[in-house]
Scaffold this active site. Structure first.
Site, PDB file in Angstrom:
ATOM      1  N   CYS A  57       0.681  -1.262   0.084  1.00 53.60           N
ATOM      2  CA  CYS A  57       0.011  -0.060  -0.140  1.00 53.60           C
ATOM      3  C   CYS A  57       0.881   1.365   0.170  1.00 53.60           C
ATOM      4  CB  CYS A  57      -1.156  -0.030   1.314  1.00 53.60           C
ATOM      5  SG  CYS A  57      -2.177  -1.241   1.183  1.00 53.60           S
ATOM      6  N   HIS A  97      -3.066   7.434   2.369  1.00 52.72           N
ATOM      7  CA  HIS A  97      -3.523   6.354   1.904  1.00 52.72           C
ATOM      8  C   HIS A  97      -4.934   5.739   2.301  1.00 52.72           C
ATOM      9  CE1 HIS A  97      -3.903   1.874   0.910  1.00 52.72           C
ATOM     10  NE2 HIS A  97      -3.596   1.629   2.192  1.00 52.72           N
ATOM     11  N   ASN A 101      -9.953   0.106  -0.489  1.00 55.06           N
ATOM     12  CA  ASN A 101      -8.559   0.238  -0.308  1.00 55.06           C
ATOM     13  C   ASN A 101      -8.008  -0.250  -1.703  1.00 55.06           C
ATOM     14  OD1 ASN A 101      -5.982  -0.223   0.024  1.00 55.06           O
ATOM     15  ND2 ASN A 101      -5.979  -0.991   1.935  1.00 55.06           N
TER      16      ASN A 101
END
Length: 321
Positions: A114, A248, A278
């Site tokens: 990520c 993020h 996500n």
């Protein structure tokens, strides 16, 4: 004369197919209320059967190149962050290079889960600052849906697909003010995706994302708090100097905790997790592109980007847009 890098253009792409929380509730034991309360996610985009990390990256990249008024053939480097490559090799960056019709520049992938986009942005900034490149395409692209166990409610609710891109170009004044990247492999078993081709990890069960969510949450909140301090201290800035937080997009509670650390109201935080879930390395460039295009983020404003992901790997970038 000192050399710096600045973001000249942005782009983003989300697949057409949308899966809502109610859709997931028909498959696993969950509900819209349960998911929203714990994650902030309401829906996520899922790639079509004929879409790949490279095909989505191409669309986002062409948008960024158009916004920057840069021809693909003028690129010196392509850096692509992904944990869901089209192939083990060659790199997805090379596949993107072919799609863009470019032959004259280097292209390679970065894998930091990520945090991949922040790592890629940091590398691109170093290339430009060192005088080894003038124009760099930086991309985050993910097809997370193909690595999700759709019968596991702890993970299937979280992830979505998409791609985001920025074009960095050389400048005489700082655009990217600093980047900070860190890793600690001792946490590798808390969040990972096994490689079926690797020795001992070849079962069907092991081909999907594995996560110990509560443990990841605890480490993420504490770690991101520290990197906020590190970033501001290196640049001699106060929390009040930050105009926008582009985090993020993993979980609204993690995002809110970082905003609280910065003493930023949520109105100055770019949030897309509710509509996109996500998207791993694509989440920051997607969020940044959205806020630039809708006029929230304006030239001259100070933006803090931060990410945390498997590894653990985490990082930040402070920039003046």
């Amino acid at each position: 004369m000192s050399r710096y890098s600045r973001i000249a253009g942005t782009g983003g792409y989300l697949p057409r197919q949308v899966v809502t929380n109610d859709d997931l509730a028909m498959r696993v034991e969950t509900s819209d209320e349960w998911i929203v309360e714990r994650t902030g996610i309401r829906r996520r985009h899922i790639a079509a059967a004929d879409e790949t990390a490279s095909s989505m990256a191409e669309i986002a990249s062409r948008q960024a190149l158009e916004a920057a008024a840069i021809d693909p053939h003028d690129l010196d480097l392509i850096i692509l962050a992904t944990s869901s490559p089209d192939r083990v090799f060659p790199s997805t960056a090379c596949l993107l290079q072919q799609r863009l019709g470019v032959r004259s520049c280097a292209a390679f992938d970065v894998q930091a889960a990520c945090s991949g986009f922040i790592f890629a942005l940091s590398i691109a900034d170093q290339y430009i600052s060192a005088g080894n490149a003038n124009r760099v395409l930086v991309v985050g692209t993910e097809v997370n849906s193909r690595s999700v166990d759709w019968d596991d409610r702890s993970t299937c609710i979280l992830f979505g697909d998409g791609a985001g891109a920025v074009v960095l170009e050389s400048a005489t004044e700082p655009g990217i003010m600093s980047t900070h990247i860190h890793s600690d492999g001792h946490y590798q078993d808390l969040l990972y995706l096994p490689n079926p081709a690797s020795n001992g990890e070849g079962s069907d069960e092991s081909r999907t994302i594995r996560m110990q969510g509560s443990e990841v949450f605890k480490v993420a909140v504490n770690t991101l708090g520290r990197i906020v301090d590190e970033t501001l201290e290196q640049n001699g800035l106060q929390k009040s100097d930050v105009d926008w937080l582009v985090p993020h997009q993993a979980n609204i509670r993690i995002i809110a905790a970082t905003a609280k650390k910065l003493q930023l109201p949520m109105e100055r935080v770019v949030v897309t997790v509710d509509e996109q879930g996500n998207t791993s390395s694509a989440s920051i460039p997607l969020a940044f592109d959205e806020a630039v295009r809708d006029g929230r983020i304006k030239r001259g404003q100070t933006v803090l980007m931060e990410a945390f992901g498997g590894g653990f790997a985490w990082g930040s970038a402070l920039l003046r847009y």
